[in-house]
Design a protein around this motif. Sequence first.
Motif, PDB file in Angstrom:
ATOM      1  N   LEU A 154      -7.964  16.026  -3.474  1.00  0.00           N
ATOM      2  CA  LEU A 154      -8.767  15.872  -4.778  1.00  0.00           C
ATOM      3  C   LEU A 154      -9.305  15.127  -5.216  1.00  0.00           C
ATOM      4  CD1 LEU A 154      -4.703  16.231  -6.347  1.00  0.00           C
ATOM      5  CD2 LEU A 154      -6.603  18.600  -6.139  1.00  0.00           C
ATOM      6  N   ALA A 196      -1.924  17.787  -1.218  1.00  0.00           N
ATOM      7  CA  ALA A 196      -2.722  17.778  -2.667  1.00  0.00           C
ATOM      8  C   ALA A 196      -2.966  15.834  -2.929  1.00  0.00           C
ATOM      9  CB  ALA A 196      -2.400  17.892  -3.256  1.00  0.00           C
ATOM     10  N   PRO A 197      -4.060  15.399  -1.470  1.00  0.00           N
ATOM     11  CA  PRO A 197      -4.349  14.220  -1.753  1.00  0.00           C
ATOM     12  C   PRO A 197      -4.788  13.169  -3.011  1.00  0.00           C
ATOM     13  CG  PRO A 197      -5.062  14.571   0.413  1.00  0.00           C
ATOM     14  CD  PRO A 197      -4.432  15.412  -0.353  1.00  0.00           C
ATOM     15  N   ILE A 198      -4.704  12.429  -3.482  1.00  0.00           N
ATOM     16  CA  ILE A 198      -5.848  11.977  -3.979  1.00  0.00           C
ATOM     17  C   ILE A 198      -6.608  11.392  -4.026  1.00  0.00           C
ATOM     18  CG2 ILE A 198      -6.456  11.355  -6.547  1.00  0.00           C
ATOM     19  CD1 ILE A 198      -3.950  12.054  -7.426  1.00  0.00           C
ATOM     20  N   MET A 199      -8.496  11.313  -3.463  1.00  0.00           N
ATOM     21  CA  MET A 199      -9.112  10.118  -3.398  1.00  0.00           C
ATOM     22  C   MET A 199      -9.018   9.091  -4.416  1.00  0.00           C
ATOM     23  SD  MET A 199     -10.455  12.046  -0.627  1.00  0.00           S
ATOM     24  CE  MET A 199     -10.132  14.216  -0.697  1.00  0.00           C
ATOM     25  N   TYR A 200      -8.646   8.226  -4.027  1.00  0.00           N
ATOM     26  CA  TYR A 200      -8.125   7.161  -5.415  1.00  0.00           C
ATOM     27  C   TYR A 200      -9.568   5.712  -5.009  1.00  0.00           C
ATOM     28  CZ  TYR A 200      -3.510   7.903  -4.526  1.00  0.00           C
ATOM     29  OH  TYR A 200      -1.615   9.031  -4.763  1.00  0.00           O
ATOM     30  N   ASN A 201      -9.821   6.035  -6.488  1.00  0.00           N
ATOM     31  CA  ASN A 201     -11.047   4.801  -6.181  1.00  0.00           C
ATOM     32  C   ASN A 201     -10.341   3.668  -5.997  1.00  0.00           C
ATOM     33  OD1 ASN A 201      -9.975   3.303  -8.641  1.00  0.00           O
ATOM     34  ND2 ASN A 201     -10.918   5.285  -9.949  1.00  0.00           N
ATOM     35  N   THR A 250       6.338   4.643  -3.012  1.00  0.00           N
ATOM     36  CA  THR A 250       6.420   4.413  -2.003  1.00  0.00           C
ATOM     37  C   THR A 250       5.592   3.912  -0.814  1.00  0.00           C
ATOM     38  OG1 THR A 250       6.883   7.230  -1.500  1.00  0.00           O
ATOM     39  CG2 THR A 250       7.484   5.863   0.169  1.00  0.00           C
ATOM     40  N   THR A 297      -2.092  -0.127  -8.576  1.00  0.00           N
ATOM     41  CA  THR A 297      -1.204   0.428  -8.096  1.00  0.00           C
ATOM     42  C   THR A 297      -0.680  -0.120  -6.999  1.00  0.00           C
ATOM     43  OG1 THR A 297      -2.117   2.436  -6.628  1.00  0.00           O
ATOM     44  CG2 THR A 297      -1.558   2.975  -8.720  1.00  0.00           C
ATOM     45  N   ASP A 340       1.845   7.598   2.390  1.00  0.00           N
ATOM     46  CA  ASP A 340       1.787   8.871   2.546  1.00  0.00           C
ATOM     47  C   ASP A 340       2.692   9.684   3.799  1.00  0.00           C
ATOM     48  OD1 ASP A 340       1.795  10.923   0.562  1.00  0.00           O
ATOM     49  OD2 ASP A 340      -0.397  10.811   0.173  1.00  0.00           O
ATOM     50  N   LEU A 385      -5.725  21.801  -1.371  1.00  0.00           N
ATOM     51  CA  LEU A 385      -4.365  21.198  -1.651  1.00  0.00           C
ATOM     52  C   LEU A 385      -5.021  20.463   0.222  1.00  0.00           C
ATOM     53  CD1 LEU A 385      -3.013  24.664  -0.495  1.00  0.00           C
ATOM     54  CD2 LEU A 385      -1.870  22.957  -2.005  1.00  0.00           C
ATOM     55  N   GLN A 444      -6.364   3.875 -16.475  1.00  0.00           N
ATOM     56  CA  GLN A 444      -7.036   5.491 -15.416  1.00  0.00           C
ATOM     57  C   GLN A 444      -6.144   5.901 -15.316  1.00  0.00           C
ATOM     58  OE1 GLN A 444      -8.059   3.134 -11.658  1.00  0.00           O
ATOM     59  NE2 GLN A 444      -7.126   0.588 -12.981  1.00  0.00           N
ATOM     60  N   ASN A 445      -4.350   6.196 -15.600  1.00  0.00           N
ATOM     61  CA  ASN A 445      -3.588   7.434 -15.115  1.00  0.00           C
ATOM     62  C   ASN A 445      -2.506   6.883 -16.090  1.00  0.00           C
ATOM     63  OD1 ASN A 445      -1.820   8.967 -14.608  1.00  0.00           O
ATOM     64  ND2 ASN A 445      -1.205   9.013 -12.694  1.00  0.00           N
ATOM     65  N   TYR A 470      -7.780   1.349  -9.227  1.00  0.00           N
ATOM     66  CA  TYR A 470      -7.039   2.254  -8.462  1.00  0.00           C
ATOM     67  C   TYR A 470      -5.467   2.133  -7.355  1.00  0.00           C
ATOM     68  CZ  TYR A 470      -3.243   5.660  -9.845  1.00  0.00           C
ATOM     69  OH  TYR A 470      -2.229   6.650 -10.227  1.00  0.00           O
ATOM     70  N   PRO A 489       0.472  -1.000   0.120  1.00  0.00           N
ATOM     71  CA  PRO A 489      -0.475   0.084   0.013  1.00  0.00           C
ATOM     72  C   PRO A 489       0.918   1.241   0.012  1.00  0.00           C
ATOM     73  CG  PRO A 489       0.033  -0.684   2.423  1.00  0.00           C
ATOM     74  CD  PRO A 489       0.757  -1.997   0.861  1.00  0.00           C
ATOM     75  N   GLN A 490       0.216   2.061  -0.455  1.00  0.00           N
ATOM     76  CA  GLN A 490       0.863   3.566  -0.198  1.00  0.00           C
ATOM     77  C   GLN A 490       1.181   4.472   1.278  1.00  0.00           C
ATOM     78  OE1 GLN A 490      -0.802   6.805  -2.841  1.00  0.00           O
ATOM     79  NE2 GLN A 490       0.668   7.870  -2.911  1.00  0.00           N
TER      80      GLN A 490
END
Lengths: 370, 326
Positions: free
Chosen positions: B13, A36-41, B77, A48, A29, B10, A74-75, A44, A26-27
């Motif tokens: 997203l 600016a975190p992305i609400m990943y589905n 990461t 990833t 962070d 910020l 997806q990206n 994805y 898992p990522q």
Amino acid sequence: MEFLNPEPPYILFKDRPEWSDVTAVPQDDGPSPPLAPIMYNDKYKDATSYFRAIYVSQEHSQRVLDLTLEIIKQNASHYTVWQYRYRTLIALNSPLTEELHLLSKLLPTHLKSYQAWNHRRLLLLQLGKKSARSELAFAEIALAKDAKNYHTWVYREWLLCNFFAPMPFVTSTTISPTEGEEPTIEDLDDEGWVDDEVWREEVAFTDRMLEDDVRNNSVWHHRFFVLFEGPRARPSPELVQSEIDYTEHKIALAPNNASAWNYLRGLLSNSKTPLSTLLPFARPYTLPQSLQPSLRVFAEAEERELLPGENAQLPCVMALEFIADALGEKGEVEEANKLFDELVERDPIRKQFWEYRKRTLAQAPTAPVA
Amino acid sequence: MHVSHCIRTLRGLPSGALEVDSFRMMVAYYSLSSLDLLSSLDTKVKADEKEDWKSWIWKQYIADEHIAGFRGSSFLTGPSASAKEPPHILMTYTALLSLAILRDDFCRLDRRRVLAFLERTQLPDGSFEPWPGSEEGGDIRIIYAALATCSMLNSWDGIDLDKAVAYVKACRVQDGSYGQTPHAEANGGATYCAVAALNLASHPLQGEERDRTVRWLVHRQRGGFQGRIEKEQDACYSFWCGAALTLLGCADFVDRDANAEFLMRCQFKLGGFAKAAGEFSDPLHTYLSMAALSIYPPSWGVPLTTIDPLLNARTETVAWIREKMN
């Protein structure tokens, strides 16, 4: 291949038996709230997580190709995934023409992805010149979808420079085609003759594109590149003249077309021809529509066929500037200033610029801006 | 409204923003710099949150025994870091600006290794690849970011400046504009990068060369600016073309009110600016619209601070970098 068929329901990688031996990563962070975190589905996040796992183990296998394709879909900007996919293809000795076909299907939805085009460039470097010619056709199809797509034009110019302009070009060893015997691309692969044909066809291609949209500056730029600046450009006074004629016709078609006027200035500047050479052509475009009928009366006698059409919006600002610059170049400051005054009135958004041009002309009457 | 829009960005997203996953640092910079221009970082964001943001940026800092720089996010990461994650030039440029906006003291920055990173990415043609081993080649945007980074670090050691300048010149089009790579069609963004890069390299355009570039840029104004000849206006080109004109000493040639009227129409009802009226806003167009309005305030005024058009950040922020890196 499974990935060519989008119909079956999507299965997360964690539920795919062929991935059961891999522990997803898992990522991470960081401990504090991220920026600016992305609400990943879930899709994805799942894919990833497996990519992070194989990125550490440096696995290059068929299943990695499936995985990277899912992420790219997806990206398409994920540059690490693209590069990893490319390296996997090379490591597996995969048939790259298949990858090229796959990419042809993906690209139309990702025309603005720098990475997708770069991937294609890397494939072509492996596949070599034999695949490059059909790539020109592919680029034309892509342009039919988006005629001003920057990446597509850059790719096309890259193909031409990279595959059809071997250096140095030695004319004495060039084989000319003998009558009735069309040489094939294969047996003349390294010969300049075939390359020349490709470059000639390129001019015809810009003709076709300008038929569709005479204002498309990408096409005008490409034409200039092919004829005057590219590795196979052979500028000559005759070529400049025939291009001037060509452009004048296009301007007559649509006088307020900045792309065509810019090309015209490029021709003159490139061949160090004074702007004033074209004063007789440009002058009618600076006159109002009400004066055009009387010009047409004399057109035949003066052998001027390129008068603006009856629906043209006149006077044309680009023509006013052209004449002003031409007169300035000749040192006719007073006459030029009259035109700059008219430009102040007709193109008020650039008022300060026209005033500045007037001032600098008064100081140094021979400073042309072609 | 723009302030809360930037703060929202910020903080998170939507899943539709997947395409910026590896470029979150740039998105952060656009939004932070927007808040900076709006003078809202001290009034609308708590000190704790700013500290969190700083730690996140530092978490993207990668240093080994040779090179150092910033990556775009933690997209590679895992909990136990063992994957090789190279720094990226565009992310390094935007991370340094973002840290300056948050008034970081840069104590943790190894300037020598950041320069070594830039040196390693410079290619034989003078351009820079975005990250070491990228197989992507260089372009004029990355040259700009590399030289802007050198300027911030106040050192050019190891960089072949003459070659970089030669590459920029190879991107020049006969009408005075610049394309992203040699032979490519010109656009406003590439022309800004070229003009700024030449200024950073102390090779500013002069004489007739400069006049041509000015003419090309001036002609891009339609109200707002278009990025290429005969294309639609787009809010970001108000900055790219407008800032380039300022760098060339020709700010007077821009019709400020016409430009501002176009940008005002690009505002989105929930905050931010879009590339054109009726489109959704995004962080890039939001920031560049405000940056353009800051350079070219209309006659009716805008509540924005001044900006340094060369490094593309608030004047005080650039002064902070200059002081800390002195």
